[in-house]
Design a protein around this motif. Sequence first.
Motif, PDB file in Angstrom:
ATOM      1  N   THR A  78       0.813  -1.213   0.000  1.00 56.68           N
ATOM      2  CA  THR A  78       0.000   0.000   0.000  1.00 56.68           C
ATOM      3  C   THR A  78       0.853   1.273   0.000  1.00 56.68           C
ATOM      4  O   THR A  78       0.536   2.221  -0.723  1.00 56.68           O
ATOM      5  CB  THR A  78      -0.935   0.017   1.237  1.00 56.68           C
ATOM      6  OG1 THR A  78      -1.708  -1.181   1.233  1.00 56.68           O
ATOM      7  CG2 THR A  78      -1.856   1.231   1.232  1.00 56.68           C
ATOM      8  N   TYR A  79       1.914   1.280   0.794  1.00 50.46           N
ATOM      9  CA  TYR A  79       2.626   2.536   1.046  1.00 50.46           C
ATOM     10  C   TYR A  79       4.062   2.619   0.536  1.00 50.46           C
ATOM     11  O   TYR A  79       4.589   3.725   0.395  1.00 50.46           O
ATOM     12  CB  TYR A  79       2.658   2.819   2.559  1.00 50.46           C
ATOM     13  CG  TYR A  79       1.303   3.047   3.150  1.00 50.46           C
ATOM     14  CD1 TYR A  79       0.605   4.226   2.916  1.00 50.46           C
ATOM     15  CD2 TYR A  79       0.701   2.083   3.948  1.00 50.46           C
ATOM     16  CE1 TYR A  79      -0.645   4.449   3.466  1.00 50.46           C
ATOM     17  CE2 TYR A  79      -0.554   2.294   4.501  1.00 50.46           C
ATOM     18  CZ  TYR A  79      -1.223   3.483   4.254  1.00 50.46           C
ATOM     19  OH  TYR A  79      -2.464   3.693   4.792  1.00 50.46           O
ATOM     20  N   LEU A  80       4.719   1.490   0.297  1.00 48.53           N
ATOM     21  CA  LEU A  80       6.167   1.527   0.077  1.00 48.53           C
ATOM     22  C   LEU A  80       6.601   0.986  -1.281  1.00 48.53           C
ATOM     23  O   LEU A  80       5.922   0.178  -1.894  1.00 48.53           O
ATOM     24  CB  LEU A  80       6.875   0.730   1.176  1.00 48.53           C
ATOM     25  CG  LEU A  80       6.555   1.110   2.629  1.00 48.53           C
ATOM     26  CD1 LEU A  80       7.316   0.201   3.590  1.00 48.53           C
ATOM     27  CD2 LEU A  80       6.851   2.579   2.903  1.00 48.53           C
ATOM     28  N   ASN A  81       7.769   1.464  -1.699  1.00 45.94           N
ATOM     29  CA  ASN A  81       8.498   0.952  -2.863  1.00 45.94           C
ATOM     30  C   ASN A  81       9.931   0.703  -2.444  1.00 45.94           C
ATOM     31  O   ASN A  81      10.421   1.334  -1.498  1.00 45.94           O
ATOM     32  CB  ASN A  81       8.539   1.994  -3.992  1.00 45.94           C
ATOM     33  CG  ASN A  81       7.287   2.041  -4.808  1.00 45.94           C
ATOM     34  OD1 ASN A  81       6.598   1.041  -4.967  1.00 45.94           O
ATOM     35  ND2 ASN A  81       6.983   3.213  -5.341  1.00 45.94           N
ATOM     36  N   LEU A  82      10.626  -0.154  -3.184  1.00 44.27           N
ATOM     37  CA  LEU A  82      12.067  -0.317  -2.992  1.00 44.27           C
ATOM     38  C   LEU A  82      12.770   0.718  -3.859  1.00 44.27           C
ATOM     39  O   LEU A  82      12.449   0.869  -5.045  1.00 44.27           O
ATOM     40  CB  LEU A  82      12.513  -1.718  -3.418  1.00 44.27           C
ATOM     41  CG  LEU A  82      12.364  -2.826  -2.398  1.00 44.27           C
ATOM     42  CD1 LEU A  82      12.717  -4.170  -3.020  1.00 44.27           C
ATOM     43  CD2 LEU A  82      13.222  -2.575  -1.167  1.00 44.27           C
ATOM     44  N   ASP A  83      13.732   1.445  -3.266  1.00 43.76           N
ATOM     45  CA  ASP A  83      14.493   2.416  -4.061  1.00 43.76           C
ATOM     46  C   ASP A  83      15.721   1.747  -4.674  1.00 43.76           C
ATOM     47  O   ASP A  83      15.944   0.541  -4.497  1.00 43.76           O
ATOM     48  CB  ASP A  83      14.852   3.655  -3.232  1.00 43.76           C
ATOM     49  CG  ASP A  83      15.883   3.416  -2.141  1.00 43.76           C
ATOM     50  OD1 ASP A  83      16.459   2.311  -2.056  1.00 43.76           O
ATOM     51  OD2 ASP A  83      16.116   4.354  -1.357  1.00 43.76           O
ATOM     52  N   SER A  84      16.538   2.530  -5.362  1.00 45.99           N
ATOM     53  CA  SER A  84      17.705   1.979  -6.062  1.00 45.99           C
ATOM     54  C   SER A  84      18.766   1.436  -5.101  1.00 45.99           C
ATOM     55  O   SER A  84      19.620   0.652  -5.505  1.00 45.99           O
ATOM     56  CB  SER A  84      18.318   3.047  -6.972  1.00 45.99           C
ATOM     57  OG  SER A  84      18.687   4.179  -6.207  1.00 45.99           O
ATOM     58  N   ASP A  85      18.697   1.829  -3.837  1.00 51.23           N
ATOM     59  CA  ASP A  85      19.639   1.309  -2.830  1.00 51.23           C
ATOM     60  C   ASP A  85      19.095   0.059  -2.140  1.00 51.23           C
ATOM     61  O   ASP A  85      19.735  -0.480  -1.238  1.00 51.23           O
ATOM     62  CB  ASP A  85      19.930   2.371  -1.757  1.00 51.23           C
ATOM     63  CG  ASP A  85      20.668   3.570  -2.314  1.00 51.23           C
ATOM     64  OD1 ASP A  85      21.446   3.393  -3.275  1.00 51.23           O
ATOM     65  OD2 ASP A  85      20.455   4.681  -1.789  1.00 51.23           O
ATOM     66  N   GLY A  86      17.886  -0.361  -2.518  1.00 43.95           N
ATOM     67  CA  GLY A  86      17.281  -1.524  -1.884  1.00 43.95           C
ATOM     68  C   GLY A  86      16.584  -1.211  -0.574  1.00 43.95           C
ATOM     69  O   GLY A  86      16.292  -2.108   0.218  1.00 43.95           O
ATOM     70  N   ASP A  87      16.307   0.071  -0.337  1.00 42.55           N
ATOM     71  CA  ASP A  87      15.612   0.491   0.881  1.00 42.55           C
ATOM     72  C   ASP A  87      14.138   0.723   0.576  1.00 42.55           C
ATOM     73  O   ASP A  87      13.784   1.212  -0.499  1.00 42.55           O
ATOM     74  CB  ASP A  87      16.201   1.803   1.415  1.00 42.55           C
ATOM     75  CG  ASP A  87      17.618   1.660   1.915  1.00 42.55           C
ATOM     76  OD1 ASP A  87      17.910   0.648   2.586  1.00 42.55           O
ATOM     77  OD2 ASP A  87      18.441   2.567   1.647  1.00 42.55           O
ATOM     78  N   TYR A  88      13.298   0.409   1.549  1.00 40.26           N
ATOM     79  CA  TYR A  88      11.883   0.745   1.419  1.00 40.26           C
ATOM     80  C   TYR A  88      11.698   2.223   1.711  1.00 40.26           C
ATOM     81  O   TYR A  88      12.200   2.752   2.711  1.00 40.26           O
ATOM     82  CB  TYR A  88      11.028  -0.074   2.393  1.00 40.26           C
ATOM     83  CG  TYR A  88      10.745  -1.469   1.897  1.00 40.26           C
ATOM     84  CD1 TYR A  88       9.883  -1.680   0.822  1.00 40.26           C
ATOM     85  CD2 TYR A  88      11.334  -2.569   2.496  1.00 40.26           C
ATOM     86  CE1 TYR A  88       9.606  -2.958   0.361  1.00 40.26           C
ATOM     87  CE2 TYR A  88      11.074  -3.861   2.042  1.00 40.26           C
ATOM     88  CZ  TYR A  88      10.204  -4.042   0.964  1.00 40.26           C
ATOM     89  OH  TYR A  88       9.946  -5.303   0.516  1.00 40.26           O
ATOM     90  N   VAL A  89      10.965   2.898   0.810  1.00 42.74           N
ATOM     91  CA  VAL A  89      10.633   4.316   0.949  1.00 42.74           C
ATOM     92  C   VAL A  89       9.167   4.485   0.565  1.00 42.74           C
ATOM     93  O   VAL A  89       8.578   3.610  -0.079  1.00 42.74           O
ATOM     94  CB  VAL A  89      11.521   5.209   0.042  1.00 42.74           C
ATOM     95  CG1 VAL A  89      12.989   5.149   0.483  1.00 42.74           C
ATOM     96  CG2 VAL A  89      11.394   4.821  -1.425  1.00 42.74           C
ATOM     97  N   VAL A  90       8.568   5.618   0.944  1.00 38.42           N
ATOM     98  CA  VAL A  90       7.164   5.830   0.598  1.00 38.42           C
ATOM     99  C   VAL A  90       7.003   5.965  -0.913  1.00 38.42           C
ATOM    100  O   VAL A  90       7.895   6.451  -1.601  1.00 38.42           O
ATOM    101  CB  VAL A  90       6.526   7.043   1.326  1.00 38.42           C
ATOM    102  CG1 VAL A  90       6.373   6.774   2.809  1.00 38.42           C
ATOM    103  CG2 VAL A  90       7.272   8.319   1.074  1.00 38.42           C
ATOM    104  N   LYS A  91       5.840   5.520  -1.399  1.00 38.97           N
ATOM    105  CA  LYS A  91       5.548   5.551  -2.831  1.00 38.97           C
ATOM    106  C   LYS A  91       5.300   6.964  -3.343  1.00 38.97           C
ATOM    107  O   LYS A  91       5.472   7.224  -4.524  1.00 38.97           O
ATOM    108  CB  LYS A  91       4.275   4.737  -3.135  1.00 38.97           C
ATOM    109  CG  LYS A  91       4.445   3.265  -3.101  1.00 38.97           C
ATOM    110  CD  LYS A  91       3.131   2.585  -3.486  1.00 38.97           C
ATOM    111  CE  LYS A  91       3.305   1.080  -3.471  1.00 38.97           C
ATOM    112  NZ  LYS A  91       2.072   0.389  -3.853  1.00 38.97           N
ATOM    113  N   SER A  92       4.834   7.843  -2.469  1.00 41.01           N
ATOM    114  CA  SER A  92       4.402   9.159  -2.935  1.00 41.01           C
ATOM    115  C   SER A  92       4.904  10.274  -2.036  1.00 41.01           C
ATOM    116  O   SER A  92       5.215  10.061  -0.873  1.00 41.01           O
ATOM    117  CB  SER A  92       2.874   9.193  -2.978  1.00 41.01           C
ATOM    118  OG  SER A  92       2.344   8.941  -1.689  1.00 41.01           O
ATOM    119  N   SER A  93       4.956  11.457  -2.610  1.00 40.81           N
ATOM    120  CA  SER A  93       5.264  12.673  -1.856  1.00 40.81           C
ATOM    121  C   SER A  93       4.065  13.593  -1.996  1.00 40.81           C
ATOM    122  O   SER A  93       3.529  13.708  -3.085  1.00 40.81           O
ATOM    123  CB  SER A  93       6.499  13.370  -2.418  1.00 40.81           C
ATOM    124  OG  SER A  93       7.649  12.633  -2.122  1.00 40.81           O
TER     125      SER A  93
END
Length: 159
Positions: free
Chosen positions: A86-101
């Motif tokens: 629902t809320y997260l994506n994996l970034d290019s560093d492999g960390d979970y971050v929020v999908k939206s700003s």
Amino acid sequence: MAEDVSLDNWEQKSKDHTKQYKNFLQRADKNKVLKALPDLHEQAFKKIDCLNCAACCKNYSPRFKTTDIKRISKHLKLRESVFIDTYLNLDSDGDYVVKSSPCPFLGSDNYCSIYEQRPSDCHRFPYTDEDVLLKRPAITLKNATFCPAVYFVLEKLMP
């Protein structure tokens, strides 16, 4: 160290001082800076109210570590997989971050709906009371572009 720091037009001043900040962070006396940080952090937050700004929550995402995901999922009464989907994506560093700003947990009043359960990165931000300020100069310089507290602390530290 600077005596008083005006927050008038701080964004432009921070931009103008980026090179000086970078040079300072590379050459800073680590022990002297670390000793000064707790007091400077406190001074900054006597002058700055995050609820007037929330630029960090509006433009950037913290990392959501496994412990954060477990804690926040439980708080929201969601399965971890549902929370992530629902809320997260994996970034290019492999960390979970929020999908939206802005952050989906930021209210229109700049209050965080999960404040007591927020990720550790949010709790620690803007790192003006810890060694991240020196250890990760690229992060410090980026943070100085949008966080008045980082600008304030760097200005106070400058010779």
